[in-house]
Design an enzyme around this catalytic site. Sequence first.
Site, PDB file in Angstrom:
ATOM      1  N   TRP A  54       0.827  -1.218   0.000  1.00 41.47           N
ATOM      2  CA  TRP A  54       0.000   0.000   0.000  1.00 41.47           C
ATOM      3  C   TRP A  54       0.857   1.262   0.000  1.00 41.47           C
ATOM      4  CZ3 TRP A  54      -2.675   3.214   4.158  1.00 41.47           C
ATOM      5  CH2 TRP A  54      -3.786   3.905   3.646  1.00 41.47           C
TER       6      TRP A  54
HETATM    7  C1  LIG Z   1      -7.576   5.928   2.901  1.00 41.01           C
HETATM    8  C2  LIG Z   1      -8.084   6.489   4.171  1.00 41.01           C
HETATM    9  C3  LIG Z   1      -7.659   7.737   4.588  1.00 41.01           C
HETATM   10  C4  LIG Z   1      -8.114   8.266   5.781  1.00 41.01           C
HETATM   11  N1  LIG Z   1      -7.671   9.506   6.148  1.00 41.01           N
HETATM   12  C5  LIG Z   1      -8.112  10.045   7.299  1.00 41.01           C
HETATM   13  C6  LIG Z   1      -7.692  11.351   7.692  1.00 41.01           C
HETATM   14  O1  LIG Z   1      -6.917  12.018   6.993  1.00 41.01           O
HETATM   15  N2  LIG Z   1      -8.168  11.871   8.859  1.00 41.01           N
HETATM   16  C7  LIG Z   1      -9.026  11.171   9.660  1.00 41.01           C
HETATM   17  O2  LIG Z   1      -9.405  11.684  10.716  1.00 41.01           O
HETATM   18  N3  LIG Z   1      -9.436   9.930   9.318  1.00 41.01           N
HETATM   19  C8  LIG Z   1      -9.015   9.360   8.150  1.00 41.01           C
HETATM   20  N4  LIG Z   1      -9.466   8.121   7.766  1.00 41.01           N
HETATM   21  C9  LIG Z   1     -10.450   7.434   8.614  1.00 41.01           C
HETATM   22  C10 LIG Z   1      -9.820   6.582   9.711  1.00 41.01           C
HETATM   23  O3  LIG Z   1      -8.680   5.974   9.234  1.00 41.01           O
HETATM   24  C11 LIG Z   1     -10.820   5.537  10.160  1.00 41.01           C
HETATM   25  O4  LIG Z   1     -12.004   6.186  10.525  1.00 41.01           O
HETATM   26  C12 LIG Z   1     -10.374   4.701  11.348  1.00 41.01           C
HETATM   27  O5  LIG Z   1      -9.099   4.161  11.128  1.00 41.01           O
HETATM   28  C13 LIG Z   1     -11.367   3.582  11.621  1.00 41.01           C
HETATM   29  O6  LIG Z   1     -10.997   2.910  12.774  1.00 41.01           O
HETATM   30  P1  LIG Z   1     -11.251   1.349  12.988  1.00 41.01           P
HETATM   31  O7  LIG Z   1     -10.670   0.983  14.285  1.00 41.01           O
HETATM   32  O8  LIG Z   1     -12.681   1.057  12.726  1.00 41.01           O
HETATM   33  O9  LIG Z   1     -10.434   0.601  11.810  1.00 41.01           O
HETATM   34  P2  LIG Z   1      -8.846   0.565  11.575  1.00 41.01           P
HETATM   35  O10 LIG Z   1      -8.198   1.729  12.194  1.00 41.01           O
HETATM   36  O11 LIG Z   1      -8.651   0.347  10.130  1.00 41.01           O
HETATM   37  O12 LIG Z   1      -8.371  -0.735  12.380  1.00 41.01           O
HETATM   38  C14 LIG Z   1      -8.678  -2.050  12.013  1.00 41.01           C
HETATM   39  C15 LIG Z   1      -7.828  -2.971  12.875  1.00 41.01           C
HETATM   40  O13 LIG Z   1      -8.284  -4.320  12.793  1.00 41.01           O
HETATM   41  C16 LIG Z   1      -7.190  -5.201  12.577  1.00 41.01           C
HETATM   42  N5  LIG Z   1      -7.754  -6.369  11.909  1.00 41.01           N
HETATM   43  C17 LIG Z   1      -8.352  -6.419  10.700  1.00 41.01           C
HETATM   44  N6  LIG Z   1      -8.799  -7.659  10.460  1.00 41.01           N
HETATM   45  C18 LIG Z   1      -8.492  -8.412  11.551  1.00 41.01           C
HETATM   46  C19 LIG Z   1      -8.722  -9.772  11.901  1.00 41.01           C
HETATM   47  N7  LIG Z   1      -9.372 -10.605  11.075  1.00 41.01           N
HETATM   48  N8  LIG Z   1      -8.264 -10.221  13.098  1.00 41.01           N
HETATM   49  C20 LIG Z   1      -7.609  -9.378  13.940  1.00 41.01           C
HETATM   50  N9  LIG Z   1      -7.372  -8.072  13.652  1.00 41.01           N
HETATM   51  C21 LIG Z   1      -7.820  -7.601  12.468  1.00 41.01           C
HETATM   52  C22 LIG Z   1      -6.230  -4.372  11.764  1.00 41.01           C
HETATM   53  O14 LIG Z   1      -4.931  -4.899  11.808  1.00 41.01           O
HETATM   54  C23 LIG Z   1      -6.355  -3.029  12.487  1.00 41.01           C
HETATM   55  O15 LIG Z   1      -5.605  -3.044  13.654  1.00 41.01           O
HETATM   56  C24 LIG Z   1      -9.028   7.551   6.572  1.00 41.01           C
HETATM   57  C25 LIG Z   1      -9.457   6.301   6.150  1.00 41.01           C
HETATM   58  C26 LIG Z   1      -9.005   5.772   4.972  1.00 41.01           C
HETATM   59  C27 LIG Z   1      -9.485   4.411   4.541  1.00 41.01           C
HETATM   60  S1  SF4 Z   2       4.900  -1.906   5.559  1.00 43.27           S
HETATM   61 FE1  SF4 Z   2       6.172  -1.720   3.745  1.00 43.27          FE
HETATM   62  S2  SF4 Z   2       5.740  -3.561   2.539  1.00 43.27           S
HETATM   63 FE2  SF4 Z   2       4.112  -3.366   4.055  1.00 43.27          FE
HETATM   64  S3  SF4 Z   2       2.467  -2.276   2.947  1.00 43.27           S
HETATM   65 FE3  SF4 Z   2       3.674  -0.757   4.073  1.00 43.27          FE
HETATM   66  S4  SF4 Z   2       5.217  -0.048   2.580  1.00 43.27           S
HETATM   67 FE4  SF4 Z   2       4.365  -1.962   1.798  1.00 43.27          FE
END
Ligand SMILES: Cc1cc2nc3c(=O)[nH]c(=O)nc-3n(C[C@H](O)[C@H](O)[C@H](O)COP(=O)(O)OP(=O)(O)OC[C@H]3O[C@@H](n4cnc5c(N)ncnc54)[C@H](O)[C@@H]3O)c2cc1C
Ligand code: SF4
Lengths: 155, 675
Positions: A54
Site C-alpha cells: 500500500w
Molecule cells: C484511505 C483512508 C484515509 C483516511 N484519512 C483520514 C484522515 O486524513 N483523517 C481522519 O481523521 N481519518 C481518516 N481516515 C479514517 C480513519 O482511518 C478511520 O475512521 C479509522 O481508522 C477507523 O478505525 P477502525 O478501528 O474502525 O479501523 P482501523 O483503524 O482500520 O483498524 C482495524 C484494525 O483491525 C485489525 N484487523 C483487521 N482484520 C483483523 C482480523 N481478522 N483479526 C484481527 N485483527 C484484524 C487491523 O490490523 C487493524 O488493527 C481515513 C481512512 C481511509 C481508509
Molecule cells: S509496511 Fe512496507 S511492505 Fe508493508 S504495505 Fe507498508 S510499505 Fe508496503
Amino acid sequence: MPTFVRTETCDGCDGRERIACVSICPHDLMALDLDGSATGWAKKAWNREPSQCWACYACVKACPQQAIEFRAAADAVPLGARVQPELGDAFIAWTIEFRNGDQNRFEYPVRTRPADSIEPYAGKAAAKLDRIGQPGFFDQDEPTNPGDPAELIHI
Amino acid sequence: MAGPLGNSETEQQAGADTDATPEVLEEQLDILIIGGGMAACGAAYEVVPWIEAAKEQGIELDIKLVDKAALVRSGAVAQGLSSIDAYLGGQDPADYARMVSHALMGITRDDLAYDLGRHLDDSVHLFEAWGLPVVKRPGDEDKTLAEGGAPLRSGHWGIIVHGESLKPIVADAARRALGSERVQEHVCIVKLLADADEPGRIAGAVGFSLREHRVYVYRCKACLLATGGGAGLFRPRAVGEAAGSGWSPGWSAASTYAMAAEVGAELTMMESRVVPIRFKDGYGPVSAWRRRFEATFVNCDGDTFLSTNRAILEAYAPYGQSRVPPPCLRSHLLLQELREGRGPIYMNTVAALGKLAESLTPKEIKQLEAGVWQEFLHACVGQAGVWAGENIEPEKRLAELMPAEPSLLGSDVGCCGLWTSGPEDLGAPTDEDHDDRDRVPSHLPEGWSWGYRGMTTVRGLFTAGDGVGASGHKYAAGSHAEGRIAAKAMVKYCLDHPDLHPTPDTPAAQLAEELYRPMRNHLAHRDQTTDSSINPETITPDMLLLRLQKIMDEYVGGVSTLYQTNGHMLAVAEQKLEVLKQDAHRVRAKDLHELLRCWEHHHRILTAEAHLMHVRFREETRYPGFYYRMDHNRIDEEHWKCFVNSVYDKSSGTWTCFKRAHTDLVDKSKLFKDD
Ligand SMILES: Cc1cc2nc3c(=O)[nH]c(=O)nc-3n(C[C@H](O)[C@H](O)[C@H](O)COP(=O)(O)OP(=O)(O)OC[C@H]3O[C@@H](n4cnc5c(N)ncnc54)[C@H](O)[C@@H]3O)c2cc1C
Ligand code: SF4
Ligand code: SF4
C-alpha cells in the site's frame, strides 16, 4: 507500489529483538529469506507480495539500517523518482527526488513529547461505577460537548 | 518465541512450513477486543479504569486485545494523516448529526451521530496530550485544544495536525493502558463463536497465528469487533504492481461485516459505499488543494463544472440544494463529465497557485506548498511518488483527478455496518412503527436501543468505528471515541451478567480443522502438477480475489461501468458469487501468509455479497456518483427514505433484507437555510 530492500545494507536484523520490517508491515508482506531459497540472498528481507503493497512506508520508516526503499509501481509511473523519509524522535525529514533531477526536502514535527513517555492516566480521576450507564467517559461527569437540549425534537 | 522452524518471524519459507495440524490454545476471558486500530485502541484506553473500578468491588475481569498486525502501525491510519477530519470544538452535536446525515443523503441514525458528537473531542484532547502536534491559529500556538486553543481548520469539521505518528502515539497509549501481556499481535481472527445454548449470544472467537502453527480459541462474555472497513472488494483501477495501492489499504478486508454477519448480527446500509475523488494513480487527497488553495476541478475545456453544472443537482432535492453538496453528488458531477467525454479532469493547480502568488510572498507560498506535500507524505506517500515520477510541478502543470474504486466503510463518507444499540436519552424510537414492520425478523429488537450502547443484535457482541453502520464521518478520532463508548458498555454488560458463562457452539478441534482446510487442500493436491499453483482441484487465494473483483467490477457497478448497474446485472452477479463461494472451499494455502489471504478473501466475498443484496433490494439510486441503479435512476424519498437492513443465515447461505423506518431526532431543515 512496492518496497525493495538493498542487499548491501539489510543485515536481517540479526541479533535484534524483532525483525523490524517483518513485524511492522500491516499487510504481512515483508519476510526474511532465511536460507536464500526465495531470493538468492540468505538472511535478508524481501517484499514477498509486491503488488499488494500500500506504500504505507511503515517498514521503510522502521528499518534500523535504512535498507528499505520504495519504487513507484512500474505499470503506472515513470522510473527515476525517489521519495525517502528519515523518521526521528520529534521530526520526520522527507527527500523527494523527481525524475528530472529536481529535489525537494521537507521536515515536519511528529511528536511534541518523547515516544515512551506517555502516561495514559496521569492526572485523571478514577472511574465511578455508579456512572457507568450515563453519557461521558470514565473521568467525566458529562460529555465534552453536552449540546443544547432544545435541538432534540423528541425530548 | 520459537516457532516450528526455530524463529517465529521467519517461518515463511516457501512451502517449508506447510502443516495441516496446528496446536490449539484455548483462553478464557471476560472481554475480547478484536482489532488494534483506532476503535480498538480507544476501547483499550477506556476499558482499564472501568475494570479497575470493578476490581475495587471485588470483580475481576480478564481482557485481551488481538490484532492481526502490529499495533504500532496497524489499521487504516498506518501511514498517518494530516487532518483529524471530525472535531467539534464547541459546535453543537446537533449540527454534527445534521452534517453526518446530509453527507450520507439523509439516512443516518441521529442518535448515534449525536452521541458520538458530544463525546469525540475528548479523544482529540488525549491525542494532543499524548504528543500529537496540533496546528493552532496564530496567537494560540501555546494553548492546547483542551485549554481552548483554536485549531487551524480544514473545512468546517476537520483540524490540521502533523499526524505522521498518530497511530504509534495512540497505540502506545493503548499498550501502556492494557499492558503488553494483554496484547496479542499477529493473530488473525477468522470467525466469531455463538453460544451453544443461546445462538443469539456471543461466546468467543477463533483465529490463527501468522507466525507459528497455532489456532487460538478465545471464550468471552463480551467482544468488541473492530477490524475496520472493506477494501479490495472491487477491481482496483491499477491492476499490476500498483494493484495493492488502492485508495483504502488492502488489510481492511471487510472482516468486521463478514464475521458479524456469519454469527447472525443484523447489518445496516450495506449498499453504502465510498468512491472518493483523488489525484490520479496515487489516490492523493484533494482537500488541502480545495480548501487551502481554493483550487477548482476543471474538465478538458477548462470548465469549472462543479459550479457551472450545479443545476444538475436540483434533480436530487433536497440534498443537492444545500450550500455544500454531499460527497457523492460531487462525484456525480465529475462522472457526468467523464461519461460525456470531457475528460481528463484536472485540479487547476496552476490557476490557484498563480492567484496566490499575486497576494503572497514566495516564502509564504513555499510554506503553503509544504503543507500540501505534507498531505501526501503523511496520508498518501504513493501520490508523492507519482508526482515525482511524472515531474509534476503544480504551479506549471495541472494534476489529473479520478474517482477511486469503491470501498465499504462505516466511519468515513460511507455508512455501511452493523445495526447497534444507541443512547437512551435522545428521544430515539423505541418501537417499529412502519408499513414494513412485519418483515423485520421477529427475533430482532424493536427501536434503536436495547440496553447496551454499541451492542449489535447479537448479545454481548459490540462494535465501533467502521463497524457501526447508519452513521459516518467519524474518522480517526470519532472511531477512537466510539471504541471508548463501547468499552464502557461492555464492562457494564459483564457486571450485569456475573453468572453468564457462554460456551462456544463448536468444539475447538473442529474449528482448528476448519481454519486449516486451505492448508490441507494444498497438501492433498500440490504434488499432482509441476506448478502447484496451477492445479485442477484448487484455487490460489490470489485468483479467488481477482475473480471476486471481476464480478463486482463488471456487474455491481465498479469502475469499468462507471459505477452503473441494474437488477439484471445484479442477478448475474448473484449467481456468479454463489459459485465463487463454492469454489472458495477449494482455496489452497501453501503457507501461513496464504492462509491469511484465504480468510481475508472469505470475509471479502461474504461482504461483497451483502453489498450486492442491499444494492439489489434498494430500488432507487440513493448515492448518485457512488453508484447508479440504472433501472431506478432517481432518489425515491417516498419509498426509500428508510434503512435497509439484513441478516445472513449461515446454514442456508441466504440473506434476508428488510426495511427499518428512518426518523429525524434533530431538525434537518436548518441545512437548507442560508447561514
Ligand atoms: C484511505 C483512508 C484515509 C483516511 N484519512 C483520514 C484522515 O486524513 N483523517 C481522519 O481523521 N481519518 C481518516 N481516515 C479514517 C480513519 O482511518 C478511520 O475512521 C479509522 O481508522 C477507523 O478505525 P477502525 O478501528 O474502525 O479501523 P482501523 O483503524 O482500520 O483498524 C482495524 C484494525 O483491525 C485489525 N484487523 C483487521 N482484520 C483483523 C482480523 N481478522 N483479526 C484481527 N485483527 C484484524 C487491523 O490490523 C487493524 O488493527 C481515513 C481512512 C481511509 C481508509
Ligand atoms: S509496511 Fe512496507 S511492505 Fe508493508 S504495505 Fe507498508 S510499505 Fe508496503
Ligand atoms: S528491518 Fe531492515 S535490516 Fe531488518 S530485516 Fe528488514 S530490511 Fe533488513
